[in-house]
Structure formats: structure tokens, C-alpha cells
Write a protein that holds these residues in place. Sequence first.
Motif, PDB file in Angstrom:
ATOM      1  N   GLY A 100       0.562  -1.544  -0.040  1.00 27.40           N
ATOM      2  CA  GLY A 100       0.111   0.137  -0.501  1.00 27.40           C
ATOM      3  C   GLY A 100       0.870   1.742   0.213  1.00 27.40           C
ATOM      4  O   GLY A 100       0.524   1.976  -1.083  1.00 27.40           O
ATOM      5  N   ASN A 101       1.780   1.322   0.776  1.00 22.94           N
ATOM      6  CA  ASN A 101       2.490   2.205   0.944  1.00 22.94           C
ATOM      7  C   ASN A 101       3.524   2.465  -0.561  1.00 22.94           C
ATOM      8  O   ASN A 101       3.245   3.808  -1.294  1.00 22.94           O
ATOM      9  N   GLN A 109       8.025  12.840  -7.728  1.00 17.14           N
ATOM     10  CA  GLN A 109       8.485  13.748  -6.310  1.00 17.14           C
ATOM     11  C   GLN A 109       9.090  13.279  -5.254  1.00 17.14           C
ATOM     12  O   GLN A 109       9.245  14.180  -4.099  1.00 17.14           O
ATOM     13  N   LEU A 110       9.374  12.261  -5.354  1.00 16.46           N
ATOM     14  CA  LEU A 110      10.593  11.081  -5.025  1.00 16.46           C
ATOM     15  C   LEU A 110      11.715  11.949  -3.804  1.00 16.46           C
ATOM     16  O   LEU A 110      13.105  12.042  -5.181  1.00 16.46           O
ATOM     17  N   ASN A 111      12.395  11.666  -2.857  1.00 16.34           N
ATOM     18  CA  ASN A 111      13.547  11.833  -2.274  1.00 16.34           C
ATOM     19  C   ASN A 111      14.518  10.395  -3.258  1.00 16.34           C
ATOM     20  O   ASN A 111      14.137   9.230  -2.634  1.00 16.34           O
ATOM     21  N   VAL A 112      15.481  10.406  -3.605  1.00 14.84           N
ATOM     22  CA  VAL A 112      16.092   9.307  -4.468  1.00 14.84           C
ATOM     23  C   VAL A 112      17.618  10.003  -3.676  1.00 14.84           C
ATOM     24  O   VAL A 112      18.175  10.349  -4.446  1.00 14.84           O
ATOM     25  N   TYR A 170      20.291   1.751  -6.254  1.00 15.47           N
ATOM     26  CA  TYR A 170      19.510   3.292  -5.967  1.00 15.47           C
ATOM     27  C   TYR A 170      18.032   2.440  -4.165  1.00 15.47           C
ATOM     28  O   TYR A 170      18.192   2.046  -4.271  1.00 15.47           O
ATOM     29  N   VAL A 171      17.789   4.153  -3.693  1.00 13.95           N
ATOM     30  CA  VAL A 171      17.589   3.987  -2.796  1.00 13.95           C
ATOM     31  C   VAL A 171      16.146   5.305  -2.855  1.00 13.95           C
ATOM     32  O   VAL A 171      16.769   6.175  -2.711  1.00 13.95           O
ATOM     33  N   SER A 172      15.111   4.770  -2.149  1.00 18.09           N
ATOM     34  CA  SER A 172      13.951   5.848  -2.004  1.00 18.09           C
ATOM     35  C   SER A 172      13.181   5.903  -1.443  1.00 18.09           C
ATOM     36  O   SER A 172      13.435   5.442   0.185  1.00 18.09           O
ATOM     37  N   GLU A 173      12.399   6.927  -0.626  1.00  8.41           N
ATOM     38  CA  GLU A 173      12.313   7.030   0.324  1.00  8.41           C
ATOM     39  C   GLU A 173      11.106   6.199   0.495  1.00  8.41           C
ATOM     40  O   GLU A 173      10.491   5.356   1.663  1.00  8.41           O
ATOM     41  N   VAL A 174      10.790   5.428  -0.676  1.00  2.44           N
ATOM     42  CA  VAL A 174       9.162   4.482  -0.533  1.00  2.44           C
ATOM     43  C   VAL A 174      10.251   3.255   0.067  1.00  2.44           C
ATOM     44  O   VAL A 174       9.575   2.384   0.777  1.00  2.44           O
ATOM     45  N   ASP A 175      11.140   3.118   0.207  1.00  2.00           N
ATOM     46  CA  ASP A 175      12.201   1.508  -0.166  1.00  2.00           C
ATOM     47  C   ASP A 175      12.081   2.028   1.828  1.00  2.00           C
ATOM     48  O   ASP A 175      11.187   0.561   2.424  1.00  2.00           O
ATOM     49  N   ARG A 176      12.219   3.023   1.984  1.00  4.77           N
ATOM     50  CA  ARG A 176      13.000   2.945   3.324  1.00  4.77           C
ATOM     51  C   ARG A 176      11.643   2.854   4.528  1.00  4.77           C
ATOM     52  O   ARG A 176      11.377   2.697   5.607  1.00  4.77           O
TER      53      ARG A 176
END
Length: 272
Positions: free
Chosen positions: A17-18, A28-31, A39-45
Motif C-alpha cells: 500500500g505504501n 516527487q520522491l527523494n532518491v 538506488y534507494v528511495s523514501e518509498v523503500d525506507r
Amino acid sequence: MHPLLNIATLAARAAGGNIMHHYSRIDQLNVEQKGKNDYVSEVDREAENTIIQTIKKYYPEHHIMAEESGIKKGKKGIRGVSDIEWIIDPLDGTTNFLHQFPQFCVSIAVREKGKIMHAVIFDPVRDEMFTATRGRGAFLNNHRIRVSQQTTLENALLATGFPYKDFSYIDPYMNSLKAFMTSTAGIRRAGSAALDLAYVACGRVDGYWEFNLKPWDIAAGSLLVLESGGLATDLKGGENFLDSGNIMAANPKLFKEMAQTIAKTIPAELRR
């Protein structure tokens, strides 16, 4: 459903869901770039935190190995007092996700006393939940799945993963790729090791091989393959794939021929 598997599915669906909440706002993501093509994004975290919080709500004493916050070389994971360990990849296929290429998933495995006992791989784009408990079979959305019945490489569809960070083994890998390209019905490189293994488990592809993966990439998928009647080993036919990161999986009828091709094209020192 086993209680641990039930919590794993809850955690995977919440993390999914996240992920899908951010899928339409990639720009708009911080990557961050951890390394070359890594790569890692704020979504991964965010997804990882959701999974960890779900687990800790029910099992605060359990150990967690997670891609972004857990074990790395020289570091310890989130250590509990239990001999039960959760192995988590909150977003397998981050590069795909960042390009809105719809092939990524959440992968969660539970290891008890060194053996993978439960597995969940959730594809939030297709709403497909792959689950397995050792000795109880593998399922896709609660329907039993089995590996394919393909018997020869000539008619087989295989999946793989190209080198993308570490190119030190590119030449032997290309030897294996060339051999399989010229002896099969086709090769697919979709960009998510966990989903590749899930697809072997449900018969969408007949076999899979890849080098240099992490435990969280393949822990859940390997159990899915085994519980759907397939074989999953390192490139020497042993059980060291979680440590070596080198894995081969297929239905039993095709496995021997795949293994023979690997043995002919990959030097012995790399087939660990």
C-alpha cells in the motif's frame, strides 16, 4: 495459515500500500544513489519501516535482516533474543519502480534455526500474493501453484538477471547467457529476482539463474520454488545460495540440463 505467515502477509500488503501510494508521483520522491546503479528511495525506507513495525507489534523479540536498515557486511541486523529471523526486501525492483516499469514486489521470508520456513512475495501492481510454508506447499492468492512440466531447454522460457553493479563476472555470465539464448525458446530479464523465482514457482517461466544476489533478494523465492515442486540450489547444486548469492532454480525435469549448461560455461571457482 501459520501465524508467522499470516503476519508476513499483513506486513507485505501494508508495505504494498505504501509503494502504490507513491507510484503515480515518482517525480516527487527523494532518491539516493548508494552505488553504481544502486538506488534507494523514501518509498523503500517507508515500506521497510511498515514491515518492521508490523513484525515488532506481534513479535518484538524476533531478529530482522532488512535491506535498508538491517544486516550488511560488517554490521548486525535488528537483533532480538529469538532464533527466528525475518529477511526483508521492502521493494525488490527499485529501479523498475522509479521508472514506473510495473515489475517489483515486497519480499519477506522467515528463517528458523538457519532454515527458511515461511515466505511471502507480494506484487502490489497485480495484487498477487505468493505464499509458502515449508512442508505445506506454495500458493498464489490462496490457490495451489506448481512448477512447469517443461522437459527440455529447447522449449523452455528462462528468466535471469544481468550484472548491473558488479561487472567483475560479466564474461562468464555472458557465456552462460549465450548458451541459454541459443538453446531455449527465450530469455527474460524483468528486473526483480524475487518475482523471477515466484514465476518459476507458478510455472510462468521454466527456470532461472543469476549471480551475486543478496539474501533478501532470494530467501522467500527459493522456498516458493521448493514448495511448488521445483529445485533451487547454488551453481554447484548445493544449498549455499543465500551466502554466495548465486542461484539456479527450475522444475526437476529441466534442472539437470540447466545445471549441465552452467557447468560448461561458468568456471568452477564462480559456481559456489
